[in-house]
Design a protein around this motif. Structure first.
Motif: not given
Length: 621
Positions: A439-440, A489-492, A556-560
């Motif tokens: 979560r976040g 954000d993903g890298m962080h 751009k994201g896994l959700g895509e």
């Protein structure tokens, strides 16, 4: 179905020859296949099987040097032992149950015992060459997938005695394979540590050790962080090195007859027990066993007759005795540690004092978090009944009754956000793949004590999902895969999770269980074909292949990525980037650099490696 039953006759029974059986069931001979991203993948087992034979010659007193060359898809090993008897060159690499290891007088404590290893390499290679040099004569034989294609006659030679093997692993069996240099480097070093005085020339670099397991621990640890100098104990058929550090967890390197038993076994269990017993008796205090072993780093190598391993790949020792009519492994290790370590501590009072301080510190830390640990575990137990964060799989790594191949395939994907979790959950294999949703962003736990693992609900639930609170013996998944977006954000989130694992469970990383999931950056397609690209180079190659202005999508994201598409990215051919700790990697320094205060060094690093989204967009256009 009725017809099939009715037609079950003598003609239904099929007998495979040796090479067909190996190629049909390679896992029985070399363990899992893999693409080289894991340290125990099949391509490394092939390399090891060949070098093992050269090591056995060295152990018998023949040949002090071994030359090893590994290029992208070819392996060459040349030793300077006695050389295979020329009349048996073909049989030794192509007939099951043919070899010198059955003569226990010639190979009392060898690595390979059943005459299968070299034949498996031969059968699983597109090209395999064996050449023996013996007393001025040489004999060559060449094979393709186990079939002999050249059986040359003996000729004269001026080359030194020994054996040369050259092979290329079969790409139809080891799909998309690649050798990771660090894994080969570790493999070669282990041979040198276990055979002090041996020299291996690997790709032109000389590997040599004089102090054996002492050198191994010096290489595997940050020497400055050790609480006392490495204790090095040697006896007949046993060698031990150990110290304590400031890190969490226990860390062991165990070996039998030169074989690295990554999953431990009876010898490692005996060492853990013997250390506690001896230290309690030396200090005359009934310390808790976990306090004695906390932060320990140790190595043990034993040589036994007729060792029993729990699989063909020999990663776990099952032998209860050191020889058919000898003492039990437990007694053998315990008697040695009791005398050798007790003597050492009596002679070196400085080390004895430092060891006692480390144990007392562990005891204090354990008692400090006992209360919060109990509360956190009760919360986790309740959460586990309806844990929305974990979508579990049916088979686990610690499920001893399950098939070994399925246990080795167990994977936990750690994802961010509902959309990515949803895609993976819908497309995963429910037998062996589980999903843990974050979560976040997780807490930055750099510089914190283990108390934070219990205070932070997310970390505590993750620890329970993995079942690693008391060490890795009960680990539920072979691979822990961080599956985050390839954006800032993903890298962080990757960094925050790696900080958690490196700070509190470094063994998990050291033993090669932690990976990053590589997902495609681009999809290039026309009406006939779709190509997924993981880099800009692959994107350009796909455009060149499809031609005529194909459609290009940048993810751009896994959700895509739709669940149907995702199935291919987390299937048997998924691309995983292993997290590897190299010799020069100090966990303390790397965490300080990335997760500590914003130092000028880190600011310079970020500026030098900055890549702006706008630049990528322009390249795609």
């Amino acid at each position: 179905m009725a017809d099939q039953v009715a037609n079950y006759t003598e003609d239904s029974i099929r007998s495979l020859d040796w090479k067909e059986h190996i190629r049909l069931r390679p896992g029985m001979y070399i363990g899992k296949l893999g693409d080289g991203s894991a340290q125990d993948d099949g391509i490394y087992v092939l390399v090891k099987e060949i070098i093992d034979n050269s090591i056995d010659e060295h152990m018998m007193g023949f040949g002090k040097t071994i030359d090893v060359k590994v290029s992208e898809h070819k392996v060459e090993v040349r030793d300077y032992g006695r050389g295979i008897p020329l009349g048996k060159v073909v049989d030794c690499v192509s007939k099951i149950n043919t070899g010198g290891k059955y003569d226990s007088g010639a190979f009392q404590k060898s690595v390979g015992l059943n005459g299968v290893g070299t034949k498996a390499v031969n059968a699983l290679s597109t090209y395999f060459k064996v050449q023996s040099y013996r007393d001025g004569k040489t004999k060559v034989a060449e094979f393709e997938r186990g079939e002999i294609v050249n059986d040359a006659k003996e000729t004269t030679t001026s080359a030194r005695n020994g054996t040369q093997i050259v092979f290329r692993p079969d790409e139809t069996i080891f799909k998309n394979y690649h050798f990771i240099p660090q894994y080969l480097d570790d493999l070669i070093w282990n041979y040198c540590f276990l055979n002090a005085g041996l020299t291996i020339n690997f790709n032109g670099v000389k590997y040599h050790s004089e102090k054996g397991l002492y050198d191994l621990l010096s290489r595997k640890t940050d020497v400055d962080s050790l609480r006392y100098p490495i204790i090095h104990l040697k006896g007949d058929d046993i060698e031990i090195a150990l110290s304590h550090t400031n890190q969490y967890g226990e860390e062991y390197y165990s070996f039998v007859n030169g074989q690295y038993t990554t999953q431990g076994g009876t010898h490692q269990a005996a060492l853990r027990e013997a250390l506690v017993k001896t230290i309690r008796e030396f200090y005359n205090k009934n310390f808790d066993a976990t306090d004695v072993r906390a932060s320990i780093v140790g190595a043990i190598a034993v040589r036994v007759q007729e060792p029993v391993f729990e699989s063909q790949t020999k990663t776990k020792l099952g032998s209860q005795n050191v020889a058919p009519d000898g003492p039990t492994m437990r007694t053998f290790v315990n008697d040695f540690v009791k005398k050798a370590l007790d003597d050492y501590l009596h002679k070196d009072s400085k080390t004895a004092d430092a060891l006692l301080k480390r144990i007392l510190q562990s005891e204090r830390e354990r008692k400090e978090i006992a209360g919060i640990k109990k509360l956190a575990n009760e919360r986790a137990k309740k959460a586990n009944l309806h844990n929305k964060k974990l979508r579990d799989c049916r088979i686990h790594l610690d499920d001893k009754k399950a098939d070994e191949d399925l246990r080795n395939a167990t994977t936990l994907f750690i994802t961010e956000g509902d959309s990515a979790s949803g895609s993976i959950t819908k497309s995963r294999d429910v037998q062996t793949q589980a999903v843990f949703s974050l979560r976040g962003k997780p807490l930055n736990c750099y510089g914190q004590t283990k108390k934070v693992v219990y205070e932070n609900e997310e970390f505590n639930l993750l620890q329970h999902a993995l079942n690693i609170e008391d060490g890795l013996d009960g680990l539920r998944y072979d691979k822990i895969v961080i599956a985050t977006d390839a954006d800032v954000d993903g890298m962080h989130i990757r960094l925050l999770l790696l900080t958690y694992f490196l700070q509190f469970f470094p063994d998990l990383v050291r033993r090669g269980h932690v990976y990053i999931l590589e997902t495609p950056l681009f999809r290039v397609r026309n009406k006939k074909e779709t190509i997924y690209c993981y880099s800009d180079e692959e994107r350009r190659a796909a455009i060149a292949k499809l031609g005529n202005k194909p459609e290009i999508t940048r993810f751009k994201g896994l959700g895509e990525i739709s669940p149907d598409e995702f199935k291919g990215f987390i299937g048997p051919d998924m691309r995983l980037e292993p997290i590897i700790l190299k010799k020069e990697t100090s966990i303390k320094e790397i965490l300080s650099f990335y997760m500590g205060k914003n130092t000028p060094d880190r600011q310079d690093f970020i500026i030098e490696n900055l890549r702006i989204e706008k630049d990528l967009a322009e390249e795609v256009a």
